[in-house]
Design a protein around this motif. Structure first.
Motif, PDB file in Angstrom:
ATOM      1  N   GLY A  82     -55.277  19.802  32.556  1.00  0.00           N
ATOM      2  CA  GLY A  82     -55.194  21.227  32.802  1.00  0.00           C
ATOM      3  C   GLY A  82     -54.001  21.567  33.676  1.00  0.00           C
ATOM      4  N   TYR A  94     -53.380  31.805  35.359  1.00  0.00           N
ATOM      5  CA  TYR A  94     -53.184  31.491  33.940  1.00  0.00           C
ATOM      6  C   TYR A  94     -53.420  29.993  33.784  1.00  0.00           C
ATOM      7  N   ASP A  96     -53.819  26.605  31.112  1.00  0.00           N
ATOM      8  CA  ASP A  96     -53.546  26.065  29.783  1.00  0.00           C
ATOM      9  C   ASP A  96     -53.679  24.548  29.843  1.00  0.00           C
ATOM     10  N   LEU A  97     -53.475  23.890  28.702  1.00  0.00           N
ATOM     11  CA  LEU A  97     -53.641  22.444  28.587  1.00  0.00           C
ATOM     12  C   LEU A  97     -52.323  21.786  28.232  1.00  0.00           C
ATOM     13  N   GLU A  99     -50.918  18.329  26.441  1.00  0.00           N
ATOM     14  CA  GLU A  99     -51.473  17.351  25.511  1.00  0.00           C
ATOM     15  C   GLU A  99     -51.183  15.910  25.897  1.00  0.00           C
ATOM     16  N   THR A 109     -46.324  23.452  27.439  1.00  0.00           N
ATOM     17  CA  THR A 109     -47.298  24.296  28.136  1.00  0.00           C
ATOM     18  C   THR A 109     -46.590  25.378  28.933  1.00  0.00           C
ATOM     19  N   ARG A 112     -45.371  28.157  26.676  1.00  0.00           N
ATOM     20  CA  ARG A 112     -46.440  29.083  26.283  1.00  0.00           C
ATOM     21  C   ARG A 112     -46.711  30.076  27.416  1.00  0.00           C
ATOM     22  N   PHE A 113     -46.647  29.591  28.648  1.00  0.00           N
ATOM     23  CA  PHE A 113     -46.873  30.478  29.789  1.00  0.00           C
ATOM     24  C   PHE A 113     -45.806  31.560  29.877  1.00  0.00           C
ATOM     25  N   GLN A 202     -59.223  24.800  24.884  1.00  0.00           N
ATOM     26  CA  GLN A 202     -58.217  25.789  25.269  1.00  0.00           C
ATOM     27  C   GLN A 202     -58.819  27.190  25.322  1.00  0.00           C
ATOM     28  N   THR A 203     -59.711  27.498  24.396  1.00  0.00           N
ATOM     29  CA  THR A 203     -60.405  28.790  24.434  1.00  0.00           C
ATOM     30  C   THR A 203     -61.242  28.921  25.701  1.00  0.00           C
ATOM     31  N   PHE A 206     -59.039  29.570  28.751  1.00  0.00           N
ATOM     32  CA  PHE A 206     -58.559  30.966  28.754  1.00  0.00           C
ATOM     33  C   PHE A 206     -59.644  31.897  29.284  1.00  0.00           C
TER      34      PHE A 206
END
Length: 371
Positions: A82, A94, A96-97, A99, A109, A112-113, A202-203, A206
């Motif tokens: 995480g 915020y 996110d993950l 991988e 990641t 995406r942010f 990931q859901t 969020f």
């Protein structure tokens, strides 16, 4: 006990004071007691004290690892980590993950942010070679990162990276550490022992981030209804506390001036309440109220290591001590001999490390070494 045995045969004026002074200078007693040093809490950075757009000044941290299952081969397990981003001003979060272990996974990641929240002006973290975590997986993860590449990423957009001065000092990034604790608790409640896929997890993170952004920040100065509702990060991100559909009649007009006035009134209301409810709480220091002696170049210290037995802590010497803005020294550069596994020195060069004074035990001040 020393005072009691002394008074059996002698009466010494100020004996208790003399005994304490002797014990305070005894190196063997210091090595046995291992009382760590303290220093007055430092000043908050300017980024936390001035209004700014959401995520304009950002801090990030890692947590995990967490197990996920493959979407096709459901018995296959892998690890993800995480990554939490928090706004230093509004305390918005915020999550996110990442991988994998490599630099590209983290940068994906981060991309995406910034696609959702935009490039921050400054980013603060304790990642890279200075990360010392209780989790061996995270330490191995960051050891494979190219810190230079991460620091340069976003520089063309005006983003500047800064890192903690010392390793093993989580309080220097406390804004993220406090939220990581809340995130882990919410994940345990939501997931428990279940193993989710990457998309499912990931859901969940969020949704956890949205719950964190609904939490109240600051203290409302009373129960008067005219003071409004509690203040939360979503008031700045969404214009309302919850992500539910807002109630009340909405102004249906194409007049640009009215729309601008509506948006401006939402932002002005948030910062007015931020100054009233949240800003006064930043002036309170929870601990480390007393100023202590500053470490000096040449002091001999023990270095606390959470993964080592207390009797095997490293013996080091302060070789650099730079004061902060208020003249207090809270981080120092140490040098120590690099011993082998059998605790035998084999002529290797000295190693340099950065440590916070709160992880050190002062054994012999430099002014006492000539005695």
């Amino acid at each position: 006990m020393t005072l009691a045995k002394l008074q059996v045969k002698f009466w010494v004026p100020g004996a208790r004071r003399v005994i304490k002074s002797v014990k305070e200078k005894c190196v063997i007693c210091k090595k046995t007691d291992k009382v760590r040093m303290e220093q007055q809490m430092g000043q908050l950075p300017e980024q936390r004290l001035k209004p700014a757009p959401a995520f304009f000044n950002t801090s990030l941290d890692l947590f995990g690892p967490m197990m996920i299952r493959d979407t096709v081969k459901r018995r296959v397990r892998s690890k993800v980590y995480g990554v939490i981003f928090t706004c230093l001003t509004s305390r918005a979060a915020y999550i996110d993950l990442a991988e994998g272990y490599d630099t590209d996974s983290f940068l994906s990641t981060f991309r995406r942010f910034v696609s959702v929240r935009g490039y921050p002006h400054t980013i603060h973290s304790d990642m890279g070679t200075q990360l010392t975590s209780a989790s061996k997986e995270i330490r191995d993860m960051t050891s494979r990162w190219n810190v230079t590449e991460i620091s340069k990423f976003g520089s063309h957009q005006g983003t500047a990276w800064s890192f903690n001065k010392s390793a093993d000092a989580p309080w220097q990034n406390g804004v993220c550490e406090a939220l990581v604790k809340s995130v882990k608790r919410l994940l345990v409640i939501a997931i428990g022992e279940n193993v989710l896929s990457f998309g499912e997890l990931q859901t969940v993170v969020f949704e956890v981030a949205n719950l964190l952004n609904e939490r109240p920040i600051g203290l409302k100065p009373g129960y008067d209804i005219n003071l409004g509702t509690y203040l939360c990060p979503n008031d700045l991100l969404l214009g309302r506390a919850s992500n539910k559909v807002p109630n009340g009649p909405m102004v249906d007009t194409t007049d640009v001036r009215k729309r601008f006035s509506l948006i401006q009134s939402i932002i002005t209301s948030f910062w007015r309440r931020w100054m009233r409810d949240y800003f006064p709480t930043l002036t309170v220091r929870q601990k480390w109220h007393t100023a202590h002696r500053n470490l000096k170049k040449g002091d001999i210290v023990l270095v606390q290591d959470n993964e080592m037995i207390r009797g095997k802590w490293k013996l080091a010497q302060v070789c650099q001590a730079e004061p902060g803005r208020d003249g207090k020294i809270r981080d120092v550069v140490l040098r120590y001999k690099n011993l082998s596994s059998d605790s035998i020195y084999k002529g290797k060069g000295d190693r340099l490390i950065n440590r916070s004074v709160h992880r050190l035990v002062l054994l012999l001040p430099v002014e006492d070494q000539g005695m």
